[in-house]
Write a protein that holds these residues in place. Structure first.
Motif, PDB file in Angstrom:
ATOM      1  N   PRO B  84      20.403  -1.289   5.549  1.00  0.00           N
ATOM      2  CA  PRO B  84      20.317  -2.720   5.857  1.00  0.00           C
ATOM      3  C   PRO B  84      18.905  -3.271   5.683  1.00  0.00           C
ATOM      4  O   PRO B  84      18.730  -4.389   5.182  1.00  0.00           O
ATOM      5  CB  PRO B  84      20.734  -2.795   7.331  1.00  0.00           C
ATOM      6  CG  PRO B  84      21.425  -1.517   7.630  1.00  0.00           C
ATOM      7  CD  PRO B  84      20.885  -0.494   6.689  1.00  0.00           C
ATOM      8  N   VAL B  85      17.915  -2.484   6.054  1.00  0.00           N
ATOM      9  CA  VAL B  85      16.523  -2.925   5.899  1.00  0.00           C
ATOM     10  C   VAL B  85      16.200  -3.104   4.428  1.00  0.00           C
ATOM     11  O   VAL B  85      15.536  -4.067   4.022  1.00  0.00           O
ATOM     12  CB  VAL B  85      15.559  -1.903   6.536  1.00  0.00           C
ATOM     13  CG1 VAL B  85      14.122  -2.376   6.401  1.00  0.00           C
ATOM     14  CG2 VAL B  85      15.922  -1.660   7.988  1.00  0.00           C
ATOM     15  N   LEU B  86      16.698  -2.183   3.626  1.00  0.00           N
ATOM     16  CA  LEU B  86      16.459  -2.219   2.188  1.00  0.00           C
ATOM     17  C   LEU B  86      17.082  -3.480   1.576  1.00  0.00           C
ATOM     18  O   LEU B  86      16.476  -4.153   0.740  1.00  0.00           O
ATOM     19  CB  LEU B  86      17.083  -0.975   1.564  1.00  0.00           C
ATOM     20  CG  LEU B  86      16.473  -0.419   0.296  1.00  0.00           C
ATOM     21  CD1 LEU B  86      15.036  -0.020   0.538  1.00  0.00           C
ATOM     22  CD2 LEU B  86      17.274   0.778  -0.182  1.00  0.00           C
ATOM     23  N   VAL B 234       7.218  -5.671   2.415  1.00  0.00           N
ATOM     24  CA  VAL B 234       7.399  -4.233   2.267  1.00  0.00           C
ATOM     25  C   VAL B 234       6.731  -3.477   3.424  1.00  0.00           C
ATOM     26  O   VAL B 234       7.259  -2.461   3.905  1.00  0.00           O
ATOM     27  CB  VAL B 234       6.897  -3.746   0.886  1.00  0.00           C
ATOM     28  CG1 VAL B 234       5.401  -3.573   0.855  1.00  0.00           C
ATOM     29  CG2 VAL B 234       7.586  -2.434   0.501  1.00  0.00           C
ATOM     30  N   THR B 235       5.615  -3.974   3.904  1.00  0.00           N
ATOM     31  CA  THR B 235       4.976  -3.312   5.052  1.00  0.00           C
ATOM     32  C   THR B 235       5.813  -3.510   6.312  1.00  0.00           C
ATOM     33  O   THR B 235       5.969  -2.576   7.115  1.00  0.00           O
ATOM     34  CB  THR B 235       3.549  -3.844   5.277  1.00  0.00           C
ATOM     35  OG1 THR B 235       3.597  -5.275   5.361  1.00  0.00           O
ATOM     36  CG2 THR B 235       2.631  -3.431   4.153  1.00  0.00           C
ATOM     37  N   ALA B 236       6.380  -4.703   6.464  1.00  0.00           N
ATOM     38  CA  ALA B 236       7.236  -4.962   7.630  1.00  0.00           C
ATOM     39  C   ALA B 236       8.465  -4.066   7.594  1.00  0.00           C
ATOM     40  O   ALA B 236       8.853  -3.462   8.605  1.00  0.00           O
ATOM     41  CB  ALA B 236       7.648  -6.438   7.658  1.00  0.00           C
ATOM     42  N   ILE B 241      11.699   0.786   9.243  1.00  0.00           N
ATOM     43  CA  ILE B 241      12.373   2.039   8.893  1.00  0.00           C
ATOM     44  C   ILE B 241      11.775   3.209   9.667  1.00  0.00           C
ATOM     45  O   ILE B 241      12.504   4.063  10.171  1.00  0.00           O
ATOM     46  CB  ILE B 241      12.294   2.285   7.368  1.00  0.00           C
ATOM     47  CG1 ILE B 241      13.217   1.297   6.649  1.00  0.00           C
ATOM     48  CG2 ILE B 241      12.677   3.723   7.022  1.00  0.00           C
ATOM     49  CD1 ILE B 241      13.149   1.354   5.139  1.00  0.00           C
ATOM     50  N   ALA B 242      10.464   3.222   9.786  1.00  0.00           N
ATOM     51  CA  ALA B 242       9.820   4.293  10.559  1.00  0.00           C
ATOM     52  C   ALA B 242      10.376   4.324  11.975  1.00  0.00           C
ATOM     53  O   ALA B 242      10.666   5.390  12.522  1.00  0.00           O
ATOM     54  CB  ALA B 242       8.306   4.092  10.572  1.00  0.00           C
ATOM     55  N   LEU B 256      -4.500  -1.060   8.345  1.00  0.00           N
ATOM     56  CA  LEU B 256      -4.674  -1.366   6.923  1.00  0.00           C
ATOM     57  C   LEU B 256      -3.703  -2.447   6.477  1.00  0.00           C
ATOM     58  O   LEU B 256      -4.065  -3.378   5.750  1.00  0.00           O
ATOM     59  CB  LEU B 256      -4.442  -0.099   6.078  1.00  0.00           C
ATOM     60  CG  LEU B 256      -5.475   1.019   6.157  1.00  0.00           C
ATOM     61  CD1 LEU B 256      -5.035   2.196   5.307  1.00  0.00           C
ATOM     62  CD2 LEU B 256      -6.842   0.506   5.702  1.00  0.00           C
ATOM     63  N   TRP B 257      -2.452  -2.310   6.924  1.00  0.00           N
ATOM     64  CA  TRP B 257      -1.420  -3.255   6.501  1.00  0.00           C
ATOM     65  C   TRP B 257      -1.683  -4.651   7.048  1.00  0.00           C
ATOM     66  O   TRP B 257      -1.426  -5.645   6.377  1.00  0.00           O
ATOM     67  CB  TRP B 257      -0.034  -2.751   6.961  1.00  0.00           C
ATOM     68  CG  TRP B 257       0.448  -1.581   6.147  1.00  0.00           C
ATOM     69  CD1 TRP B 257      -0.127  -1.072   5.024  1.00  0.00           C
ATOM     70  CD2 TRP B 257       1.600  -0.783   6.397  1.00  0.00           C
ATOM     71  NE1 TRP B 257       0.596  -0.004   4.560  1.00  0.00           N
ATOM     72  CE2 TRP B 257       1.666   0.199   5.376  1.00  0.00           C
ATOM     73  CE3 TRP B 257       2.597  -0.789   7.370  1.00  0.00           C
ATOM     74  CZ2 TRP B 257       2.677   1.159   5.307  1.00  0.00           C
ATOM     75  CZ3 TRP B 257       3.606   0.168   7.295  1.00  0.00           C
ATOM     76  CH2 TRP B 257       3.640   1.119   6.296  1.00  0.00           C
ATOM     77  N   GLN B 258      -2.234  -4.720   8.275  1.00  0.00           N
ATOM     78  CA  GLN B 258      -2.536  -6.043   8.833  1.00  0.00           C
ATOM     79  C   GLN B 258      -3.650  -6.705   8.029  1.00  0.00           C
ATOM     80  O   GLN B 258      -3.646  -7.909   7.802  1.00  0.00           O
ATOM     81  CB  GLN B 258      -2.933  -5.923  10.308  1.00  0.00           C
ATOM     82  CG  GLN B 258      -1.706  -5.775  11.203  1.00  0.00           C
ATOM     83  CD  GLN B 258      -2.064  -5.373  12.615  1.00  0.00           C
ATOM     84  OE1 GLN B 258      -3.194  -5.000  12.885  1.00  0.00           O
ATOM     85  NE2 GLN B 258      -1.084  -5.427  13.500  1.00  0.00           N
ATOM     86  N   ARG B 259      -4.594  -5.912   7.581  1.00  0.00           N
ATOM     87  CA  ARG B 259      -5.685  -6.456   6.776  1.00  0.00           C
ATOM     88  C   ARG B 259      -5.168  -6.971   5.430  1.00  0.00           C
ATOM     89  O   ARG B 259      -5.675  -7.931   4.873  1.00  0.00           O
ATOM     90  CB  ARG B 259      -6.751  -5.364   6.546  1.00  0.00           C
ATOM     91  CG  ARG B 259      -8.138  -5.924   6.290  1.00  0.00           C
ATOM     92  CD  ARG B 259      -9.153  -4.796   6.215  1.00  0.00           C
ATOM     93  NE  ARG B 259      -8.999  -3.882   7.352  1.00  0.00           N
ATOM     94  CZ  ARG B 259      -9.392  -2.613   7.329  1.00  0.00           C
ATOM     95  NH1 ARG B 259      -9.935  -2.095   6.247  1.00  0.00           N
ATOM     96  NH2 ARG B 259      -9.231  -1.854   8.392  1.00  0.00           N
TER      97      ARG B 259
END
Lengths: 261, 261
Positions: B84-86, B234-236, B241-242, B256-259
């Motif tokens: 579903p996330v995909l 994609v980061t969200a 998923i994690a 890193l992703w927030q930056r």
DNA sequence: AACCAACGGTTCAAATAATGAACCACCAAC
DNA sequence: GTTGGTGGTTCATTATTTGAACCGTTGGTT
């Protein structure tokens, strides 16, 4: 039995109830030496068929089985092709439809579909292994199997699962003859006491029976009308699935089914 | 290598392009003796891992892999949980989202989702094996792998798949350092000349990278705006998923992703 | 019709890999 | 500290795997 067979047999120790198992437990369950199990498991782990997890280093099925299954489905679209038909069958009957395939000496449920029509329904699980003698699907397959293969399966223990389970081989043989004459099998309370079901054999190329398609109903809801609907729908769905799989229902069976409805 | 390993290696001879293979061909492809192949195959056939079909008696993957995959999914809902996330990711970006898992020395696509937004899109297939060096997913995983494992994979041949493929190990190492610093990988035309993609690593329990989540776009459609959208989405999705997999994104990566966005 | 090559499958002595009792190191409970 | 349980390892003994050569069949070529 060769080494490969032993290794593959270890895979069968993983069940839904026991998804991950430790080394000693595997040795105990399989009857093999712990060192042997360890070697077989590490070899399978290197190919991703099993993996080791957690602090206890328990083993479980690995990600490679997903890749293999995806590959199998693109080559032989068994489940994916049947799924829509299965869902339509569940919708048309208002009950739980399920599809099982024969894998050697086992009958394995590979797909099922629920109907939203009722709050109570017969629940199923993927990868369930069904008893040959106590389910309509099992009987449907048995009845149309070549005699030698049928007898090999009937030679095994036939456990009494409920009060209604038929455990006498001869009575079961007689029952299978009826199934063969009717083209469909029916059981009530022989597997789970409050469920009954009706199933027909599924044929692939070459007129060989490869599985069964069934509809399971809570006993409390069964009626003559529903019974007729299920018979009509399940035979139609089985015909459709046979076509999707590139085979066809043997003419003799088609005739039986037409007489049924 | 033990007998079990040889048997399991035979399974890798079955691909989408070559779904069924004859005995002699298998012997040729595997380099094993024909008699050996025959014994290994019949042993696997008895467990349903392969089956024999047709007049030519060719072998192909058997129905048992479906059962094993179903069992694996109920134990570790990897694909089903991520699906579903995909799909949401494909919808949000308007492009093709895909999820790949590391299986030993391979990176295997186990799921993907298309967006209906555009007539042209990057097409994918289940069970595809992706090259480590030439895909953003491969680079995303490589970058966050422990150094010894990364070096083992970089020590292999790095084939030039398109004019843009990086085949120099040292330049690739430098590229992976950048990926590590950014938290995401990006390639354009290195795998297929008219596709580019952006991928982030996926983490399971224990902060270990186990795969990658990527979005692939036809080069002609990429724009700075779309680029920003994909990075954000994609980061969200990877974070989600994690969590679904019972792990969590390491804090350093989250930063890193927030930056990025 | 004869021939040839390729197929799937089988045989059996020789070579190799699997086996398992005994062994660690470790952990938790007592 | 003892006991009993893990997961994992060792190595002489043993049983399995191996592969060249074989068979019977099939399908195309001469």
């Amino acid at each position: 039995m060769g080494t490969v067979g032993k290794a593959l047999d270890l895979l069968d120790l993983f069940t839904r109830q026991r998804a991950q198992v430790g080394l000693s437990e595997i040795a105990r369950l399989s009857g093999l030496n712990k060192a042997t199990c360890h070697r077989l498991l590490t070899e399978m782990e290197s190919r991703g068929l099993v993996e080791q997890v957690g602090a206890a280093r328990e083993y479980r099925l690995g990600p490679a089985v997903l890749r293999l299954a995806a590959l199998r489905e693109t080559a032989v679209p068994t489940r994916d092709a049947a799924m829509p038909v299965l869902q339509a069958l569940a919708r048309a009957t208002g009950e739980t439809a399920h599809l099982s395939l024969r894998e050697g000496d086992r009958l394995v449920t590979i797909a099922f579909a629920y109907s939203p029509a009722h709050a109570t329904k017969v629940m199923m699980e993927d990868a369930d292994i069904l008893p040959w003698h106590a389910t309509s699907s099992g009987q449907a397959v048995l009845a149309f199997l070549p005699e030698d293969q049928r007898e090999a399966l009937l030679g095994r223990p036939l456990p009494r699962l409920t009060a209604a389970t038929e455990t006498d081989p001869d009575r079961l043989r007689a029952r299978l003859a009826e199934v063969r004459a009717l083209g469909c099998a029916e059981t009530a309370g022989t597997f789970e006491s409050d469920a009954q079901s009706l199933a027909v054999p599924l044929f692939a190329r070459g007129d060989a029976v490869v599985g069964a398609l069934g509809v399971a109903v809570p006993v409390s809801r069964m009626s003559p009308d529903l019974h007729a609907v299920i018979r009509r729908e399940v035979t139609a769905a089985a015909t459709e699935i046979a076509t999707l799989w590139g085979g066809q229902v043997p003419p003799g069976i088609t005739a039986l089914w037409q007489r049924l409805t």
